[in-house]
Design a protein around this motif. Structure first.
Motif: not given
Length: 302
Positions: A39-43, A48-54, A84-88, A151-156
Motif C-alpha cells: 500500500a505504501q508503494n502505491r501511495l 508524488q503525482a499529486t505534488l507534481d500536479a499541484a 494526504t501527506a508524508r511524515i518523517q 517531526v517533518l511533514v509534507e503536504t500539497v
C-alpha cells in the motif's frame, strides 16, 4: 485401542490448532507488513503525482527544511484512504505516507490523518494515528521520541517542521490516555501536531500521545472554513471491525482443509512426506489469504 486412537487424534488436532494459532500471530506481527508495504508503494507514487500536479504558488523559505506558501490556494478534500501527506521522524527512522482517515481499513495502509482536524502546517491541532505492532508498525517506537526531536511533514501546501513538546513537564515527551479522551484532539490555541497510537505495545487498552509544536520559524497556514461543523470522533481511532463478509474466510478455511486432506490421501497411496512437501506451498499460500480475510473480521489491530 480405540481410546488410544481417539486420544492420539485429539492430540494431533490440538497440536495442529496450536501451530495454526502461532502462524496467525506471526502473520499479525510480520505478514501484515507485506500488505502495508504494498500500500505504501502505491501511495508514494500517488502522493508524488499529486505534488507534481499541484500548482506552485510563490514561496518564501523560512528555513532549510520548510517551504511556506505566501498565498494559500484552495485544496480539494482528499478521499478517505488516499495519500494526504508524508511524515518523517528521523530520531526513530520513520518515513511514511499518511492516508486520510483513521478507520481500520485506512490504518492498514499507513498512518492516518484524523479528518476532523486541520492538515499539518495549518493553524490548530493536526492529528495523525498509527499502528505500533502490526501493518508495518509505523509508530512502533513513538515512545522513544524526546522533547526537541523533529517531526517533518509534507503536504500539497508545503513542508513543515515540528518539534516534540514536553507536554507534562516530565521530560519524556509523551502522555498516556484512555481511548475515550478525545480532548487531546481539541484546539489549544497553538499550532501543534498530535500523534496517537495504541498503548502498551500489543494492546489497545490505552493510547500513547506525542505532541509536537510547529517550529518557531514556521508560518502556519489558515485553516479552511468548513461548510458543516466538524463532528468529534468517539474514540482515538476506529477499533471496530471492518464489517467484512465472513464467506471469503470460510471458503479459504475450507480450501486449507481440502489441500491438507488431499496431501494426506495422496500420502497414503504414494509416499507420505513427498505428498506433504508438494501440498505445503499451496497450503501456506491459501492459509495466508485465510489469515488476511479472518483478520478483517476482528477488532482493530494494535
Amino acid at each position: 485401542m480405540r481410546l488410544a486412537r481417539f486420544l492420539g487424534a485429539v492430540g494431533r488436532s490440538c497440536i495442529t490448532l496450536g501451530v495454526i494459532i502461532l502462524l496467525f500471530v506471526g502473520y499479525q506481527l510480520w505478514g501484515t507488513g507485506i500488505r502495508e508495504a504494498q500500500a505504501q508503494n502505491r501511495l508514494e507514487d500517488d502522493f508524488q503525482a499529486t505534488l507534481d500536479a499541484a500548482p506552485s504558488p510563490p514561496t518564501t523559505s523560512a528555513s532549510p527544511t520548510s517551504t511556506v506558501p505566501t498565498t494559500v490556494a484552495p485544496i480539494e478534500p482528499v478521499p478517505e484512504g488516499e495519500a494526504t501527506a508524508r511524515i518523517q521522524m528521523p530520531a526513530i527512522g520513520v518515513d511514511k505516507i499518511v492516508v486520510e482517515g483513521v478507520s481500520l481499513a485506512d490504518l492498514k495502509k499507513g498512518p492516518g490523518h484524523y479528518p476532523d482536524t486541520p492538515l499539518p502546517g495549518q493553524e490548530g491541532n493536526a492529528a495523525i494515528a498509527g499502528h505500533r505492532t502490526t501493518y508495518g508498525a509505523p509508530f512502533h517506537r513513538i515512545d522513544e521520541l524526546q522533547p526537541g526531536d523533529e517531526v517533518l511533514v509534507e503536504t500539497v501546501q508545503g513542508k513543515f517542521r515540528y518539534l516534540v513538546k514536553d507536554t507534562e513537564g516530565d521530560g519524556d515527551g509523551h502522555l498516556i490516555v484512555s481511548p475515550s479522551q478525545v480532548e487531546v484532539l481539541d484546539d489549544y490555541g497553538d499550532d501543534r501536531l498530535t500523534l496517537t497510537a495504541c498503548h502498551p505495545k500489543y494492546s489497545a487498552r490505552q493510547r500513547i500521545v506525542v505532541v509536537a509544536e510547529l517550529a518557531p520559524e514556521e508560518v502556519p497556514l489558515p485553516r479552511p472554513v468548513r461548510e458543516t461543523p466538524a463532528t468529534p470522533p468517539a474514540t482515538l481511532d476506529d477499533i471496530d471491525g471492518e464489517g467484512a463478509p465472513a464467506l471469503p474466510a470460510i471458503l479459504l478455511a475450507v480450501g486449507c482443509g481440502l489441500i491438507w486432506f488431499l496431501a494426506w490421501a495422496v500420502g497414503r497411496r504414494w509416499r507420505k512426506w513427498p505428498a506433504y512437501a508438494l501440498g505445503f506451498p499451496f497450503f501456506m499460500v491459501t492459509l495466508f489469504f485465510f489469515f488476511e480475510e479472518f483478520s478483517r473480521l476482528l477488532p482493530s489491530n494494535f
